[in-house]
Write a protein that holds these residues in place. Structure first.
Motif, short mmCIF file in Angstrom:
data_model
loop_
_atom_site.label_atom_id
_atom_site.label_comp_id
_atom_site.label_asym_id
_atom_site.label_seq_id
_atom_site.Cartn_x
_atom_site.Cartn_y
_atom_site.Cartn_z
N ASP A 128 0.85 -1.18 0.00
CA ASP A 128 0.00 0.00 0.00
C ASP A 128 0.89 1.24 0.00
N THR A 129 0.62 2.17 -0.91
CA THR A 129 1.46 3.34 -1.08
C THR A 129 0.68 4.61 -0.76
N GLU A 130 1.41 5.71 -0.71
CA GLU A 130 0.77 7.00 -0.53
C GLU A 130 -0.18 7.26 -1.68
N GLY A 131 -1.33 7.88 -1.38
CA GLY A 131 -2.31 8.18 -2.41
C GLY A 131 -1.72 9.02 -3.53
N LEU A 132 -2.27 8.84 -4.74
CA LEU A 132 -1.76 9.57 -5.89
C LEU A 132 -2.01 11.06 -5.79
N GLY A 133 -2.93 11.48 -4.91
CA GLY A 133 -3.24 12.90 -4.80
C GLY A 133 -4.23 13.32 -5.86
N HIS A 134 -4.70 14.54 -5.72
CA HIS A 134 -5.67 15.06 -6.68
C HIS A 134 -5.02 16.14 -7.51
N THR A 135 -5.04 15.99 -8.81
CA THR A 135 -4.46 16.97 -9.72
C THR A 135 -5.39 17.15 -10.89
N MET A 136 -5.45 18.37 -11.42
CA MET A 136 -6.32 18.66 -12.55
C MET A 136 -5.61 18.45 -13.88
N GLU A 137 -4.28 18.28 -13.84
CA GLU A 137 -3.54 18.18 -15.09
C GLU A 137 -3.56 16.75 -15.61
N SER A 138 -4.06 16.57 -16.82
CA SER A 138 -4.14 15.23 -17.40
C SER A 138 -2.76 14.68 -17.71
N SER A 139 -1.76 15.57 -17.82
CA SER A 139 -0.40 15.12 -18.14
C SER A 139 0.42 14.88 -16.89
N ALA A 140 -0.22 14.85 -15.72
CA ALA A 140 0.50 14.67 -14.47
C ALA A 140 1.30 13.37 -14.50
N SER A 141 2.46 13.41 -13.88
CA SER A 141 3.32 12.23 -13.87
C SER A 141 3.21 11.51 -12.53
N VAL A 142 3.58 10.26 -12.54
CA VAL A 142 3.56 9.43 -11.34
C VAL A 142 4.95 9.45 -10.71
N SER A 143 5.00 9.43 -9.41
CA SER A 143 6.25 9.48 -8.67
C SER A 143 7.25 8.44 -9.18
N THR A 144 8.53 8.83 -9.22
CA THR A 144 9.56 7.88 -9.65
C THR A 144 9.62 6.68 -8.73
N ALA A 145 9.33 6.88 -7.43
CA ALA A 145 9.36 5.76 -6.49
C ALA A 145 8.32 4.71 -6.87
N VAL A 146 7.15 5.17 -7.33
CA VAL A 146 6.09 4.24 -7.75
C VAL A 146 6.47 3.55 -9.05
N VAL A 147 6.97 4.33 -10.02
CA VAL A 147 7.34 3.75 -11.32
C VAL A 147 8.42 2.68 -11.15
N ARG A 148 9.37 2.93 -10.25
CA ARG A 148 10.43 1.94 -10.03
C ARG A 148 9.87 0.63 -9.48
#
Length: 757
Positions: free
Chosen positions: A411-431
């Protein structure tokens, strides 16, 4: 004329919370985090209550500080032959490398089982804050939402540390790792600075305490550790607990709570508010008058005031004394841990703690100490200090009749709320995508899919990991309407709301991206409701949700490693790769210049100067490569990976017979996966590791026009050099960037015997 040599002197001090005397001094070798200036302030306990002994130790420390011959790690042995071990430890500990990181510490105590070695499935859970991600975890491990309350949930950000749960037979085991003391203190100092500003604005004592005890990004809520400073009041974001199930604080930690005087802590916090008011009065009026004399724009004055006040506070000894006292009080909470085994670093700060038992109730009581958000227990919780908790035990879904599934839930920290459709995912999650067997995206069925889960899907596709994607739509019981007469109609309604997202991803990332996501929605999607309650398999209301959860377990278990691709291999034109790199650099630049206030672009707002400075500080001080939703390393990786993934889908020809669509998908995904692995390291190195001096230069700026200057340094000296846009005019930076990205792709191609010409 040569500058005079700086002298370094230690002084003796004590605080009410610290048991004994302490030394305060400026270290001649260590630099201030962020500024890079020599003379980091150090506050360390001397390990004695005897004043005469403490004075002797400070005398030895001053002798060491006066002799430059001791100012290197190599001189530690010589110093040890002359001075008390405590003095040697105080001076040399931070000059020497620390031990293993938090993940390694947890792995030493409880190794995570894997699919290859132990036939376990590791499942990474992603989702926006409030979507129900942790509630899904509760259902999968069988903890009661009222009696057990583990892990904790709320409508606000709850999971801020990695929570790793292993379902296994035997006893209960737990290992917890903690944030470094420096990072805790830096967050605390940011809170103190904001509280001083609130004091200067003559806000109420309650508001000053709120700023002091709750960090703006909600990652560190010091009220959990120190209490609120007044009578406890439940906040709407905290977990609601039935009165009859509520444990009293004295029952929560019987072995350790006697060491914590909550009334003394409340008095300390009230005294701290008074001190902050005095600090605000002392600095505020003079600074305001000074700034009014230099600028007539009130908005500029206010912005400069906040930044200059923060800078003045960092040089104020009273400010540091407040931080010292609160850090002492925070560290005192480690006395709550009377069970288990604690591991401390050389400075005495707790690095990890582990314990095992066969008593489920006792285990959950101890585990909640590190994850709870129960407001009635504020002052006795360690939750904000934790950066990872790993538990193993005989957990099992209460609605499952068969064998316990072999699962590792991450279980990880929530992705958060962002209005930008191009928002990126944390490098820690991608790894983490590469190492897990499945990624479970949890989303709220009662609302259209937001930008954050869309960004997670994009990231999985572009990195070649979409075949691991499973989707759990929660709050399915809230999907209602006269046009939705049955569950099948409601399912189709929810899926239809995702159509726009899939179409947008396909337009952005190519047809194979949309193809694989549609398949995952068809084969790996479940819909659940009422999961915040204990489910009864025999109850009609719960029957369908239980069936869906059983289908989820089956989907997790049937995800297998990608089959090896056939003999056909795609061929690519290097020129197309160069064009992709150019487009990625342009996209990265175009997304950041508006955020920095250096360009206007519809859909991207200018970030507040304080958020940019907070990001700057984290990169300058080496904490992490992001701040909240500001993720320059992840953004560069995302843009490069996205453009290269599109290029991967368009080979110029095939070696051998052109394969079927499924085999093409496998090849493209494997190639994207290997490429992502190299590109994320490249982005980290170019944006962060190779740009420390520039990040520190930007952070040191202050005074009139400093926010604009900081934005210019970040844009021109960091981003433009990290990812320069290739054009007809060659330059060393552009050529190096192109060569490094091309080399990363070439390396991945060679691993797969793919031809890149």
């Amino acid at each position: 004329m040569a500058e005079p040599t700086r002298t370094y002197t230690a002084t003796l001090t004590t605080t009410g919370a610290r048991r004994g005397w302490s030394a305060i001094f400026r270290h001649p070798v260590l630099t201030e985090r962020g500024t890079g200036e020599a003379g980091r302030r150090v506050h360390r306990g001397l390990g004695t209550r005897d004043k005469a002994e403490a004075e002797t130790l400070v005398g030895q420390l001053n002798e060491l500080l006066a002799d430059r011959g001791y100012w290197s790690p190599a001189a530690q042995a010589h110093a040890a032959s002359r001075f008390d071990p405590r003095v040697v430890s105080i001076f040399f500990d931070e000059l020497l490398p620390e031990g293993p990181g938090s993940t390694h510490l947890r792995e030493e105590i409880i190794p995570l089982p894997t699919s290859a070695r132990d036939d376990y499935r590791q499942v990474l859970l992603l989702g926006t804050t409030g979507a129900g991600k942790t509630t899904v975890v509760r259902q999968l491990i069988g903890t009661d939402p009222d009696k057990d309350r583990f892990p904790s949930t709320s409508t606000a950000k709850t999971t801020v540390a990695d929570t790793e749960i292993v379902l296994a037979s035997g006893g209960y085991r737990v290992v917890v790792t903690f944030l470094p003391a420096d990072e805790v203190r830096d967050h605390l100092e940011e809170c103190i600075s904001r509280a001083v500003l609130a004091a200067y604005r003559q806000e109420s004592d309650s508001e000053i305490l709120r700023y002091l005890l709750n960090h703006v990004d909600q990652r560190l809520r010091f009220s959990y550790v120190l209490g609120t400073g007044h009578a406890v009041e439940l906040d709407e974001s905290d977990e609601e607990i039935p009165e009859e199930d509520l444990e009293e604080p004295e029952d929560f930690a019987p072995e350790g709570s006697e060491h914590i005087d909550l009334e003394a802590t409340r008095q300390l916090l009230q005294a701290t508010v008074a001190t902050l008011k005095e600090i605000a009065r002392r600095h505020g009026d003079g600074l305001k008058a000074q700034l009014r004399a230099t600028d007539s724009d009130q908005r500029v004055i206010d912005e400069l005031f906040e930044e200059e006040l923060d800078r003045l506070l960092r040089d104020d000894e009273d400010f540091h004394r407040v931080a010292d006292r609160l850090m002492d009080e925070i560290e005192a909470r480690f006395a709550l841990l009377t069970k288990g085994t604690a591991r401390r670093n050389r400075q005495g700060w707790l690095e990890s703690w582990h314990w095992e038992t066969h008593d489920r109730a006792a285990f959950l009581r101890e585990a909640r100490r590190f994850s709870s958000n129960d407001a009635r227990l504020f002052g006795l919780l360690l939750t904000p200090l934790v950066n990872g908790i790993r538990v193993m035990g005989p957990f099992a879904p209460t609605w499952l009749a068969g064998d316990t599934p072999k699962l590792v839930l991450l279980d990880t920290e929530g992705l958060g709320h962002t209005m930008e459709s191009s928002a990126s995912v944390s490098t820690a999650v991608v790894r983490r995508f590469e190492g897990v067997d499945a990624v479970l995206l949890v989303d709220n069925a009662a609302q259209p899919m937001q930008a954050a889960p869309s960004a997670a899907m994009r990231a999985m596709v572009a990195t070649g990991q979409a075949s691991k994607l499973l989707i759990c739509f929660t709050h399915f019981d809230a999907v209602k309407g006269a046009n939705l007469p049955n569950p099948r109609a409601r399912e189709q309604h929810v899926l239809a709301s995702s159509e726009n997202v899939l179409a947008a991803i396909g337009e952005d990332l190519g047809p194979y991206a949309e193809r694989i996501l549609r398949r995952r929605l068809q084969d790996g999607c479940v819909f659940v409701g009422h999961i915040d309650e204990a489910l009864g398999p025999s109850e009609k209301r719960d029957k369908r949700t239980v069936e869906q959860l059983l289908a989820l377990l089956k989907a997790i278990d049937t995800i297998v490693d990608r089959p090896k691709p056939g003999p056909a291999r795609p061929q690519y034109d290097r020129l197309n790769l160069v064009l992709a790199i150019k487009a990625a650099a342009e996209d990265f630049r175009d997304s950041w210049l508006p955020r920095l206030g250096l360009k206007v672009k519809p859909g991207i707002s200018k970030e507040h100067w304080a958020r940019i400075k907070a990001l700057n500080r984290r990169l300058a001080e080496g904490w992490r490569d992001e701040y909240d939703t500001l993720r320059p390393v992840a953004d560069l990786h995302h843009q490069l990976q996205k453009r290269i993934y599109v290029a991967i889908q368009n080979p110029v020809r095939w070696n051998g017979a052109e394969p079927q669509e499924d085999e093409k998908q496998q090849l493209f995904d494997i190639f994207a996966d290997r490429t992502s692995h190299h590109l994320i390291d490249l982005a980290t190195r170019r944006v962060w590791q190779q740009r420390y001096p520039e990040w520190q230069k930007a952070y040191r700026l202050h005074g009139t026009n400093s926010t604009f200057q900081r934005a210019e340094v970040i844009a021109r000296e960091v981003y433009d050099r990290a990812a320069p846009v290739p054009d007809v005019t060659p330059s060393p930076d552009r050529n190096e960037f192109l060569h490094e990205v091309v080399q990363a792709v070439e390396t991945a191609a060679k691993e797969l015997e793919i031809d890149l010409r």
